[in-house]
Design a protein around this motif. Sequence first.
Motif, PDB file in Angstrom:
ATOM      1  N   ALA A  18       0.808  -1.223   0.000  1.00 47.76           N
ATOM      2  CA  ALA A  18       0.000   0.000   0.000  1.00 47.76           C
ATOM      3  C   ALA A  18       0.841   1.273   0.000  1.00 47.76           C
ATOM      4  O   ALA A  18       0.293   2.374   0.049  1.00 47.76           O
ATOM      5  CB  ALA A  18      -0.929  -0.009   1.213  1.00 47.76           C
ATOM      6  N   GLN A  19       2.155   1.140  -0.065  1.00 46.69           N
ATOM      7  CA  GLN A  19       3.018   2.321  -0.094  1.00 46.69           C
ATOM      8  C   GLN A  19       2.684   3.177  -1.319  1.00 46.69           C
ATOM      9  O   GLN A  19       2.554   2.654  -2.425  1.00 46.69           O
ATOM     10  CB  GLN A  19       4.500   1.918  -0.132  1.00 46.69           C
ATOM     11  N   VAL A  38      -9.954   3.139   4.096  1.00 43.76           N
ATOM     12  CA  VAL A  38      -9.111   4.234   3.618  1.00 43.76           C
ATOM     13  C   VAL A  38      -7.675   3.709   3.643  1.00 43.76           C
ATOM     14  O   VAL A  38      -7.151   3.374   4.704  1.00 43.76           O
ATOM     15  CB  VAL A  38      -9.244   5.489   4.511  1.00 43.76           C
ATOM     16  N   VAL A  39      -7.098   3.588   2.457  1.00 43.18           N
ATOM     17  CA  VAL A  39      -5.717   3.126   2.325  1.00 43.18           C
ATOM     18  C   VAL A  39      -4.895   4.328   1.901  1.00 43.18           C
ATOM     19  O   VAL A  39      -5.120   4.899   0.835  1.00 43.18           O
ATOM     20  CB  VAL A  39      -5.607   1.989   1.276  1.00 43.18           C
ATOM     21  N   ARG A  40      -3.964   4.725   2.778  1.00 40.69           N
ATOM     22  CA  ARG A  40      -3.180   5.925   2.497  1.00 40.69           C
ATOM     23  C   ARG A  40      -1.724   5.678   2.867  1.00 40.69           C
ATOM     24  O   ARG A  40      -1.397   5.532   4.036  1.00 40.69           O
ATOM     25  CB  ARG A  40      -3.755   7.112   3.270  1.00 40.69           C
ATOM     26  N   ASN A  41      -0.893   5.606   1.849  1.00 40.99           N
ATOM     27  CA  ASN A  41       0.554   5.479   2.006  1.00 40.99           C
ATOM     28  C   ASN A  41       0.967   4.455   3.065  1.00 40.99           C
ATOM     29  O   ASN A  41       1.695   4.761   4.011  1.00 40.99           O
ATOM     30  CB  ASN A  41       1.172   6.846   2.314  1.00 40.99           C
ATOM     31  N   GLY A  42       0.476   3.226   2.906  1.00 39.18           N
ATOM     32  CA  GLY A  42       0.885   2.140   3.792  1.00 39.18           C
ATOM     33  C   GLY A  42       0.061   1.976   5.051  1.00 39.18           C
ATOM     34  O   GLY A  42       0.378   1.145   5.892  1.00 39.18           O
ATOM     35  N   THR A  43      -1.004   2.769   5.200  1.00 39.01           N
ATOM     36  CA  THR A  43      -1.856   2.642   6.389  1.00 39.01           C
ATOM     37  C   THR A  43      -3.266   2.221   5.985  1.00 39.01           C
ATOM     38  O   THR A  43      -3.694   2.444   4.854  1.00 39.01           O
ATOM     39  CB  THR A  43      -1.950   3.970   7.177  1.00 39.01           C
ATOM     40  N   LEU A  44      -3.980   1.623   6.934  1.00 35.95           N
ATOM     41  CA  LEU A  44      -5.354   1.172   6.701  1.00 35.95           C
ATOM     42  C   LEU A  44      -6.233   1.693   7.822  1.00 35.95           C
ATOM     43  O   LEU A  44      -5.914   1.545   9.003  1.00 35.95           O
ATOM     44  CB  LEU A  44      -5.416  -0.362   6.687  1.00 35.95           C
ATOM     45  N   THR A  94      -9.151  -4.516  -8.235  1.00 35.58           N
ATOM     46  CA  THR A  94      -8.257  -5.649  -8.472  1.00 35.58           C
ATOM     47  C   THR A  94      -7.047  -5.616  -7.542  1.00 35.58           C
ATOM     48  O   THR A  94      -6.351  -6.613  -7.398  1.00 35.58           O
ATOM     49  CB  THR A  94      -7.771  -5.695  -9.936  1.00 35.58           C
ATOM     50  N   GLN A  95      -6.806  -4.493  -6.886  1.00 37.54           N
ATOM     51  CA  GLN A  95      -5.681  -4.365  -5.951  1.00 37.54           C
ATOM     52  C   GLN A  95      -5.971  -4.974  -4.582  1.00 37.54           C
ATOM     53  O   GLN A  95      -5.054  -5.164  -3.777  1.00 37.54           O
ATOM     54  CB  GLN A  95      -5.315  -2.885  -5.772  1.00 37.54           C
ATOM     55  N   LEU A  96      -7.229  -5.285  -4.312  1.00 36.66           N
ATOM     56  CA  LEU A  96      -7.595  -5.785  -2.982  1.00 36.66           C
ATOM     57  C   LEU A  96      -6.848  -7.061  -2.602  1.00 36.66           C
ATOM     58  O   LEU A  96      -6.407  -7.197  -1.460  1.00 36.66           O
ATOM     59  CB  LEU A  96      -9.106  -5.997  -2.883  1.00 36.66           C
ATOM     60  N   THR A  97      -6.689  -7.989  -3.541  1.00 41.75           N
ATOM     61  CA  THR A  97      -6.004  -9.233  -3.193  1.00 41.75           C
ATOM     62  C   THR A  97      -4.510  -9.001  -2.948  1.00 41.75           C
ATOM     63  O   THR A  97      -3.874  -9.744  -2.212  1.00 41.75           O
ATOM     64  CB  THR A  97      -6.193 -10.327  -4.268  1.00 41.75           C
ATOM     65  N   ARG A  98      -3.950  -7.963  -3.542  1.00 39.24           N
ATOM     66  CA  ARG A  98      -2.552  -7.601  -3.300  1.00 39.24           C
ATOM     67  C   ARG A  98      -2.411  -6.930  -1.926  1.00 39.24           C
ATOM     68  O   ARG A  98      -1.456  -7.151  -1.204  1.00 39.24           O
ATOM     69  CB  ARG A  98      -2.057  -6.677  -4.416  1.00 39.24           C
ATOM     70  N   LEU A  99      -3.403  -6.106  -1.577  1.00 34.89           N
ATOM     71  CA  LEU A  99      -3.373  -5.411  -0.286  1.00 34.89           C
ATOM     72  C   LEU A  99      -3.676  -6.346   0.886  1.00 34.89           C
ATOM     73  O   LEU A  99      -3.221  -6.116   2.001  1.00 34.89           O
ATOM     74  CB  LEU A  99      -4.383  -4.262  -0.292  1.00 34.89           C
ATOM     75  N   PHE A 100      -4.484  -7.367   0.622  1.00 29.63           N
ATOM     76  CA  PHE A 100      -4.889  -8.324   1.657  1.00 29.63           C
ATOM     77  C   PHE A 100      -4.597  -9.747   1.173  1.00 29.63           C
ATOM     78  O   PHE A 100      -5.502 -10.493   0.845  1.00 29.63           O
ATOM     79  CB  PHE A 100      -6.376  -8.166   1.974  1.00 29.63           C
ATOM     80  N   PRO A 101      -3.311 -10.105   1.096  1.00 30.43           N
ATOM     81  CA  PRO A 101      -2.956 -11.426   0.566  1.00 30.43           C
ATOM     82  C   PRO A 101      -3.481 -12.564   1.450  1.00 30.43           C
ATOM     83  O   PRO A 101      -3.698 -12.371   2.647  1.00 30.43           O
ATOM     84  CB  PRO A 101      -1.429 -11.412   0.534  1.00 30.43           C
ATOM     85  N   GLY A 102      -3.673 -13.720   0.834  1.00 31.91           N
ATOM     86  CA  GLY A 102      -4.163 -14.896   1.543  1.00 31.91           C
ATOM     87  C   GLY A 102      -3.175 -15.385   2.576  1.00 31.91           C
ATOM     88  O   GLY A 102      -2.039 -14.926   2.648  1.00 31.91           O
ATOM     89  N   ASP A 103      -3.631 -16.320   3.351  1.00 30.92           N
ATOM     90  CA  ASP A 103      -2.815 -16.857   4.463  1.00 30.92           C
ATOM     91  C   ASP A 103      -1.570 -17.548   3.969  1.00 30.92           C
ATOM     92  O   ASP A 103      -1.471 -18.175   3.013  1.00 30.92           O
ATOM     93  CB  ASP A 103      -3.652 -17.825   5.303  1.00 30.92           C
TER      94      ASP A 103
END
Length: 103
Positions: A18-19, A38-44, A94-103
């Motif tokens: 998320a950087q 809200v994803v902002r520069n590496g924060t959630l 489409t970025q959601l799976t990159r931001l929240f990768p699986g286990d």
Amino acid sequence: MSAAIIAKLHDRFDAQAAQGMDAVFQFHFSDAGDHHLVVRNGTLDIREGEHDEPSVSLSMHSATLKKVMSGELNGMSAFMSGKLRATGNVMLATQLTRLFPGD
């Protein structure tokens, strides 16, 4: 959105991915109300309710989100089958799976 799902999102969040990102993901759940990330520069930051200017809005049942996040259901398949509706910057979803990768 249940507290368990929110906790899991925080646990799975990849701050590195998320950087440099500045985006608002609005979720409209048919069974659990509205929430936005809200994803902002590496924060959630996860909040209840509607954001005034979301980058992308996603409408679905909360079970659909759980399946997409677990990898049980492909996000594009959910979209194509009508289980998920998106408006705004749809490519951002489409970025959601990159931001929240699986286990």
